[in-house]
Design a protein around this motif. Structure first.
Motif, PDB file in Angstrom:
ATOM      1  N   ASN A 121     -39.075  40.906  12.127  1.00 17.40           N
ATOM      2  CA  ASN A 121     -39.005  39.851  12.969  1.00 17.40           C
ATOM      3  C   ASN A 121     -37.956  39.827  14.021  1.00 17.40           C
ATOM      4  OD1 ASN A 121     -41.152  38.358  11.915  1.00 17.40           O
ATOM      5  ND2 ASN A 121     -40.112  37.538  10.474  1.00 17.40           N
ATOM      6  N   ASP A 122     -36.768  40.623  13.687  1.00 26.27           N
ATOM      7  CA  ASP A 122     -35.539  40.834  14.422  1.00 26.27           C
ATOM      8  C   ASP A 122     -36.083  41.823  15.702  1.00 26.27           C
ATOM      9  OD1 ASP A 122     -34.446  40.015  11.945  1.00 26.27           O
ATOM     10  OD2 ASP A 122     -32.596  40.372  12.829  1.00 26.27           O
ATOM     11  N   GLY A 123     -36.704  42.830  15.236  1.00 28.76           N
ATOM     12  CA  GLY A 123     -37.278  43.734  15.995  1.00 28.76           C
ATOM     13  C   GLY A 123     -38.127  43.337  17.052  1.00 28.76           C
ATOM     14  N   LEU A 124     -39.137  42.666  16.562  1.00 26.53           N
ATOM     15  CA  LEU A 124     -40.197  42.129  17.501  1.00 26.53           C
ATOM     16  C   LEU A 124     -39.859  41.302  18.411  1.00 26.53           C
ATOM     17  CD1 LEU A 124     -43.031  41.674  14.760  1.00 26.53           C
ATOM     18  CD2 LEU A 124     -42.786  43.491  16.531  1.00 26.53           C
ATOM     19  N   ILE A 159     -41.198  49.215  14.498  1.00 24.23           N
ATOM     20  CA  ILE A 159     -41.804  48.462  15.287  1.00 24.23           C
ATOM     21  C   ILE A 159     -42.438  49.140  16.753  1.00 24.23           C
ATOM     22  CG2 ILE A 159     -40.164  46.531  15.108  1.00 24.23           C
ATOM     23  CD1 ILE A 159     -38.756  47.399  17.578  1.00 24.23           C
ATOM     24  N   PRO A 160     -43.473  48.611  17.345  1.00 27.46           N
ATOM     25  CA  PRO A 160     -44.019  49.123  18.586  1.00 27.46           C
ATOM     26  C   PRO A 160     -43.089  49.583  19.501  1.00 27.46           C
ATOM     27  CG  PRO A 160     -44.795  46.879  18.209  1.00 27.46           C
ATOM     28  CD  PRO A 160     -43.878  47.200  17.106  1.00 27.46           C
ATOM     29  N   PRO A 161     -43.310  50.340  20.615  1.00 30.52           N
ATOM     30  CA  PRO A 161     -42.235  50.655  21.577  1.00 30.52           C
ATOM     31  C   PRO A 161     -42.078  49.637  22.593  1.00 30.52           C
ATOM     32  CG  PRO A 161     -44.362  51.775  21.904  1.00 30.52           C
ATOM     33  CD  PRO A 161     -44.667  50.970  20.763  1.00 30.52           C
ATOM     34  N   ASN A 162     -42.546  48.383  22.605  1.00 29.04           N
ATOM     35  CA  ASN A 162     -42.596  47.248  23.724  1.00 29.04           C
ATOM     36  C   ASN A 162     -41.372  47.225  24.051  1.00 29.04           C
ATOM     37  OD1 ASN A 162     -44.888  46.610  21.545  1.00 29.04           O
ATOM     38  ND2 ASN A 162     -45.860  46.248  23.542  1.00 29.04           N
ATOM     39  N   MET A 163     -40.263  47.462  23.340  1.00 31.51           N
ATOM     40  CA  MET A 163     -38.903  47.160  23.590  1.00 31.51           C
ATOM     41  C   MET A 163     -38.113  48.237  24.442  1.00 31.51           C
ATOM     42  SD  MET A 163     -38.477  43.818  22.965  1.00 31.51           S
ATOM     43  CE  MET A 163     -39.072  42.516  22.345  1.00 31.51           C
ATOM     44  N   GLY A 164     -38.977  49.092  24.525  1.00 29.53           N
ATOM     45  CA  GLY A 164     -38.442  50.720  25.170  1.00 29.53           C
ATOM     46  C   GLY A 164     -38.045  51.599  24.152  1.00 29.53           C
ATOM     47  N   PRO A 165     -38.045  52.855  24.277  1.00 30.12           N
ATOM     48  CA  PRO A 165     -38.030  53.787  23.227  1.00 30.12           C
ATOM     49  C   PRO A 165     -36.657  53.924  22.767  1.00 30.12           C
ATOM     50  CG  PRO A 165     -38.076  54.753  25.613  1.00 30.12           C
ATOM     51  CD  PRO A 165     -38.728  53.386  25.669  1.00 30.12           C
ATOM     52  N   GLU A 166     -35.806  53.636  23.333  1.00 26.04           N
ATOM     53  CA  GLU A 166     -34.476  53.701  22.816  1.00 26.04           C
ATOM     54  C   GLU A 166     -34.261  52.615  21.644  1.00 26.04           C
ATOM     55  OE1 GLU A 166     -29.600  53.496  23.987  1.00 26.04           O
ATOM     56  OE2 GLU A 166     -31.073  53.520  25.713  1.00 26.04           O
ATOM     57  N   TYR A 167     -34.466  51.575  22.163  1.00 30.59           N
ATOM     58  CA  TYR A 167     -34.700  50.345  21.131  1.00 30.59           C
ATOM     59  C   TYR A 167     -35.249  50.628  19.773  1.00 30.59           C
ATOM     60  CZ  TYR A 167     -34.248  45.443  19.345  1.00 30.59           C
ATOM     61  OH  TYR A 167     -34.288  44.458  18.435  1.00 30.59           O
TER      62      TYR A 167
END
Length: 230
Positions: A121-124, A159-167
């Motif tokens: 949940n943190d990552g999303l 998590i999916p890459p929606n937060m950007g590849p680095e994150y």
């Protein structure tokens, strides 16, 4: 397949976060009840305790509690005649921060194996990675302080890459790094062979079906068996 998975994750991300926040609010209202049930579970003197501490994935959101993977691990223990009591301390909507806040309640009994499944949940929600890592480390430290002999298993998450590849990459690496730094047993990815497969997930595309939960139990059983064999 990776493109399809990323698309599915993107499609459901906003609704899942909203669901998680509502579940968190509801979960907070019932935290005392959940904690009370957990602390009331007192095994016999010769029975050891495995405690699964996580979010809706552990709780088995949308399913009968007996279909969640902790219950399936209990069935495996019973079939093999192993004297272990499995406790499901999963709470829907749980983040690493809220998990840290309630950890003391679930440690009011001796725990032999502690399975930590938090962080998704943190990552999303895009919570700063340093904050997530610190909260998970604090939970690990509390468990070690309260029960120095407890074997700790850390469940890895992606998590999916929606937060950007680095994150996304750094989030994935939090779990093996913590496992290495703290000498923990690692489940590389809790949702291996389940995430992104429509028929193994409920309509929200995130929470496993009963069959998905069975696959998770099959995946993690070797890790659990390793932990109780030491």
């Amino acid at each position: 397949m990776r493109t399809l998975l990323s698309f599915c994750y993107l499609f459901i991300l906003i609704s899942f976060i909203s669901c998680g926040e509502n579940s968190q609010k509801k979960g907070e209202d019932h935290t005392a009840e959940s904690e009370q049930k957990t602390t009331k579970t007192i095994p016999s003197q010769n029975t050891k305790v495995i405690l699964f501490y996580g979010n809706s994935l552990t709780a088995g959101m949308g399913l009968d509690p007996n279909e969640a993977f902790p219950a399936l691990i209990q069935e495996k223990m019973d079939t093999l005649g192993l004297q272990y009591k499995v406790i499901n301390a999963g709470l829907s909507g749980e983040t690493s921060a809220s998990g840290k806040n309630r950890i003391s309640w679930v440690l009011k009994q001796k725990v032999d194996v502690f399975v930590l499944e938090l962080g998704a949940n943190d990552g999303l929600r895009g919570i700063p990675l340093a904050e997530t890592k610190k909260n998970l480390q604090d939970i690990i430290d509390i468990v070690k302080t309260e029960n120095p002999d407890t074997v700790i298993i850390l469940a890895g998450m992606q998590i999916p890459p929606n937060m950007g590849p680095e994150y996304t990459s750094e989030f994935k690496n939090i779990f093996p790094k913590l496992a290495s730094q703290n000498n923990l047993i690692l489940i590389p990815f809790l949702l291996e062979n389940v995430a992104g497969i429509p028929e193994l997930n409920q309509p929200d595309g995130i929470h496993p079906t009963a069959e998905g939960q069975r696959i998770i139990a099959q995946n993690i059983w070797p890790v659990i068996h390793e932990a109780i064999s030491h």
